[in-house]
Scaffold this active site. Sequence first.
Site, PDB file in Angstrom:
ATOM      1  N   SER A 163       1.006  -1.123  -0.012  1.00  0.00           N
ATOM      2  CA  SER A 163      -0.016   0.011  -0.021  1.00  0.00           C
ATOM      3  C   SER A 163       1.008   1.361  -0.015  1.00  0.00           C
ATOM      4  CB  SER A 163      -0.991  -0.216   1.352  1.00  0.00           C
ATOM      5  OG  SER A 163      -1.813   0.954   1.002  1.00  0.00           O
ATOM      6  N   ASP A 194      -9.972  -4.324  -5.485  1.00  0.00           N
ATOM      7  CA  ASP A 194      -9.345  -3.288  -4.439  1.00  0.00           C
ATOM      8  C   ASP A 194     -10.330  -2.131  -4.349  1.00  0.00           C
ATOM      9  OD1 ASP A 194      -7.913  -1.772  -2.674  1.00  0.00           O
ATOM     10  OD2 ASP A 194      -6.089  -2.452  -3.540  1.00  0.00           O
ATOM     11  N   HIS A 237      -8.174  -5.207  -0.703  1.00  0.00           N
ATOM     12  CA  HIS A 237      -6.962  -4.682  -0.513  1.00  0.00           C
ATOM     13  C   HIS A 237      -6.108  -5.367   0.398  1.00  0.00           C
ATOM     14  CE1 HIS A 237      -4.421  -1.054  -0.417  1.00  0.00           C
ATOM     15  NE2 HIS A 237      -4.134  -1.073   0.964  1.00  0.00           N
TER      16      HIS A 237
END
Length: 325
Positions: free
Chosen positions: A143, A270, A298
């Site tokens: 991320s 996601d 995610h």
Amino acid sequence: MTPRSAPLPPPYRAPAWLVGSHAQTIWPLAIKPPLPPLTRERWETPDGDFIDVDLLARRPGKPLVVLFHGLEGSSRSHYSRALLAALHRHGWNGAVAHFRGCSGEPNRLPRAYHSGDADEIDWILRRFAQRFDDGPRYASGVSLGGNALLVWAAREGERAGTVVERVASVCAPLDLTACGHHLARGFNRVYTRNFLSTLKARCIDKLDRFPGAFDVARLRSARNLYEFDNVITAPLHGFAGTEDYWTRCSSKPLLPQIRVPSLVLHARNDPFIPRSVYPQPDALSPSVLLELHDQGGHVGFVEGAFPGQLDWLPRRLLHFFEHGN
């Protein structure tokens, strides 16, 4: 080592009992694997601050994987636990480098960390390169950490290959503007509120040591990441505002500049990332492998019978690091 031509692992498939992007994102929090034994070290930064690094027991001559976590993540995050456990089983070295303030103790300076913190990434990886000079070195980022790692790889170009052999980014917000606004809509506001609750508390705690560092009233009223970054992240890290920060620190426009072999892995469902963010093949460097899976959420990628395991993602990353595909 196994030849580079080792067959590519099959694409990720979500289990039938775990349906939907939000379930695939949230459920991993409930099935965090146990952490293998770790040693924590405190590294003094060049500007008088510190970071904390959690390391597996040293295995001389074996490969090293350094993980950069996501927003408000740590070595305790589900993806960190899963990767460290896999590295431990695989007989490799592993480390989680905490961004400033994320290890459980406030850092010393007003600044913290951000999505394009390439200078911090560079300093950390070069220190690892000096210390682990007896085997291959790889870097992974999840991320926010994945975006920052790609920014670093693009900035360094050919030089990145002298520090690590390969890098892997997982579910990175490649376009911070698109992803930042996307997180302010619909159910995604639940994720945003969760991020802001810890971010705000950490910043307010800093006011005791740095009075007047920012406008506390504007911080308290921030309802989304755009407003938070305008009050905190941008001014504390040298940006003119949120637009300047999000534009300059998005890795998507920089992908053609990457020269170190890189895996950019995403799930099309996601919830943090609009599908329009994913780059077209002609917008990539030949060194970048873009891998899009239909499911996964995610940084989820749960597999197996209920309640599931988090082994797929570490297995995929280790395959890429070991074989290059």
